[in-house]
Design an enzyme around this catalytic site. Structure first.
Site, PDB file in Angstrom:
ATOM      1  N   THR A  78       0.808  -1.322  -0.064  1.00  0.00           N
ATOM      2  CA  THR A  78      -0.199  -0.130  -0.023  1.00  0.00           C
ATOM      3  C   THR A  78       0.758   1.349  -0.052  1.00  0.00           C
ATOM      4  OG1 THR A  78      -1.892  -1.051   1.154  1.00  0.00           O
ATOM      5  CG2 THR A  78      -1.656   1.499   1.366  1.00  0.00           C
ATOM      6  N   ASP A  84       1.706  -6.513  -4.318  1.00  0.00           N
ATOM      7  CA  ASP A  84       0.989  -6.559  -3.385  1.00  0.00           C
ATOM      8  C   ASP A  84       1.337  -7.816  -2.357  1.00  0.00           C
ATOM      9  OD1 ASP A  84      -1.225  -7.432  -1.591  1.00  0.00           O
ATOM     10  OD2 ASP A  84      -2.700  -6.012  -2.660  1.00  0.00           O
ATOM     11  N   SER A  85       1.576  -7.434  -0.987  1.00  0.00           N
ATOM     12  CA  SER A  85       2.260  -8.545  -0.244  1.00  0.00           C
ATOM     13  C   SER A  85       1.512 -10.027  -0.356  1.00  0.00           C
ATOM     14  CB  SER A  85       2.797  -7.923   0.950  1.00  0.00           C
ATOM     15  OG  SER A  85       1.611  -7.899   1.766  1.00  0.00           O
ATOM     16  N   SER A  86       0.160  -9.526  -0.647  1.00  0.00           N
ATOM     17  CA  SER A  86      -0.516 -11.080  -0.584  1.00  0.00           C
ATOM     18  C   SER A  86      -0.108 -12.062  -1.752  1.00  0.00           C
ATOM     19  CB  SER A  86      -2.133 -10.743  -0.717  1.00  0.00           C
ATOM     20  OG  SER A  86      -2.446  -9.879   0.437  1.00  0.00           O
ATOM     21  N   ASP A  89       0.091  -6.633   4.787  1.00  0.00           N
ATOM     22  CA  ASP A  89      -0.627  -7.842   4.919  1.00  0.00           C
ATOM     23  C   ASP A  89       0.151  -9.204   5.394  1.00  0.00           C
ATOM     24  OD1 ASP A  89      -2.879  -6.775   4.367  1.00  0.00           O
ATOM     25  OD2 ASP A  89      -3.163  -7.312   2.445  1.00  0.00           O
ATOM     26  N   THR A  95       3.101  -9.823  14.464  1.00  0.00           N
ATOM     27  CA  THR A  95       1.989 -10.130  13.804  1.00  0.00           C
ATOM     28  C   THR A  95       1.033  -9.066  13.245  1.00  0.00           C
ATOM     29  OG1 THR A  95       0.111 -12.062  14.055  1.00  0.00           O
ATOM     30  CG2 THR A  95       0.477 -10.845  15.854  1.00  0.00           C
ATOM     31  N   THR A 130       0.220 -22.142  19.808  1.00  0.00           N
ATOM     32  CA  THR A 130      -1.303 -21.902  20.334  1.00  0.00           C
ATOM     33  C   THR A 130      -1.972 -21.049  19.498  1.00  0.00           C
ATOM     34  OG1 THR A 130      -2.372 -21.023  22.138  1.00  0.00           O
ATOM     35  CG2 THR A 130      -0.147 -20.147  21.970  1.00  0.00           C
ATOM     36  N   GLN A 131      -3.166 -21.194  19.653  1.00  0.00           N
ATOM     37  CA  GLN A 131      -4.099 -20.090  18.659  1.00  0.00           C
ATOM     38  C   GLN A 131      -4.197 -18.774  19.737  1.00  0.00           C
ATOM     39  OE1 GLN A 131      -7.883 -21.952  17.783  1.00  0.00           O
ATOM     40  NE2 GLN A 131      -6.984 -23.683  17.006  1.00  0.00           N
TER      41      GLN A 131
END
Ligand code: ASP
Length: 342
Positions: free
Chosen positions: A15, A59-61, A92, A167, A277-278
């Site tokens: 972006t 785009d980093s995706s 992203d 993250t 872990t989530q």
């Protein structure tokens, strides 16, 4: 700054360097010359900035291991010439790329600072200018001739984080990143306050880039009702070498016997299984509940407090270390290699 730093600014896309398509309104990347015109401040720094762009900014995706190789190649081939690096990246997947580079580039002892933005640099309210300008200042900062931040880090919205602890947490806020289990490396206000206890110490080392990235990895996010055949669809992939389990709480999964059976089969095939872990904060402690003990018994390795981004890229890195046996690769998974584990 005691001497004039030489910096390499690498533009990968995202972006920060995008413009709106006049017809559709969708954002797409522009080339760096257009971007430079948007940031005349780049010329005012007390350091020399060389600019390099990926062959085709993305785009980093659309990020993938091929682009990581290109990035590694650029950094490795120019490592000796520059005092620091700033990498402009889409937000992203920036935590993935920053984590990947922290593992795949061994012996880093110079600042490699990732940054990006939530709004394009051409927008009046952009966060991109501050992010880029401060990232440059951090990459150039030295003390007694040595870089203040000799490691891979990520700068976003007044905070500098260790790369492999980050993250992305918000698709909306300027404060888009967090480092849930590790303190900030620096905070930018009127002054940039460095947290010297959290920053890695400088060492005299020679950088090596691992470009033969092994991507035979997968992940399964556990949820109540996960079916065995769904799990098997991934576990039975013939070339699978590493599997990340995203588990509940302190590393728990249902205690159904099929689960242990599948894990034991993976172990017999030499697939490394890692437990993450989530939860956003805290750590996997596999022996804490019965629902975690059977994973421990089946040979699953605890990912402790690693982020998912760090876990998956560390797995790729260790599997690319062909000189190590599977047991040696396994033995490094839960060891702290780059400050990614507390
Ligand atoms: N989709 C963009 C990217 O990651 C979003 C951003 O840059 O913030 O490239």
């Amino acid at each position: 700054m005691s001497e004039r730093s030489e910096l390499l600014l690498i533009y990968t896309g995202g972006t920060i360097g995008m413009v709106e398509d006049v017809e559709t309104g969708a954002l797409h990347p522009i080339n760096f010359d257009q971007l430079q015109a948007e940031i005349p401040e780049l010329k005012k720094f007390d350091c020399n900035i060389t600019v390099k762009s990926l062959l085709s900014p993305i785009d980093s995706s659309n990020m993938n291991v091929q682009v990581w190789k290109e990035l590694l190649q650029i950094i490795e081939s120019s490592y000796e010439k520059f005092d620091g690096f700033v990498i402009m990246h889409g937000s992203d997947t920036m935590a993935y790329t920053a984590s990947a580079i922290s593992f795949l580039l061994e012996n880093v002892n110079k600042p490699i600072i990732f940054t990006g933005s939530q709004l394009p640099i051409g927008k009046i309210r952009t966060d991109g200018k501050e992010n880029l300008i401060t990232a440059i200042e951090i990459a150039a900062a030295k003390e007694n001739g040595k870089p203040i931040v000799p490691e891979v880090a990520l700068y976003f919205e007044y905070s500098l984080y260790r790369a492999n602890r980050t993250t992305k947490v918000s698709a909306e806020n300027f404060e888009a990143f967090q480092s849930p289990n590790y303190p900030l490396l620096a905070e930018a206000g009127v002054h940039i306050k460095y947290n010297r206890f959290a920053i890695r110490k400088w060492e005299d080392k020679k950088v090596i880039a691992r470009k033969n990235i092994n991507d035979q990895v997968a992940s399964v996010k556990i949820f109540p009702g996960l079916r065995r055949d769904v799990f098997q669809a991934i576990a039975n992939l013939p070339n699978l070498r590493g599997l990340i389990l995203e588990t509940f709480g302190s590393g728990n999964v249902p205690s159904d016997s099929w689960f242990s059976e599948e894990i034991l089969r993976l172990n017999e095939r030499g697939v490394i299984v890692l437990n993450i872990t989530q939860c956003t904060t805290g750590s996997v402690i596999q022996g804490k509940y019965e629902t975690g003990v059977h994973l421990e018994n089946a040979g699953v390795i605890s990912g402790k407090d690693m982020t998912f981004e760090a876990a998956i890229t560390k797995m790729m890195y260790l599997l690319s270390c062909d000189e190590l046996s599977i047991d040696e690769q396994k033995s490094y998974v839960d060891k702290n290699l780059r400050g990614e584990i507390s």
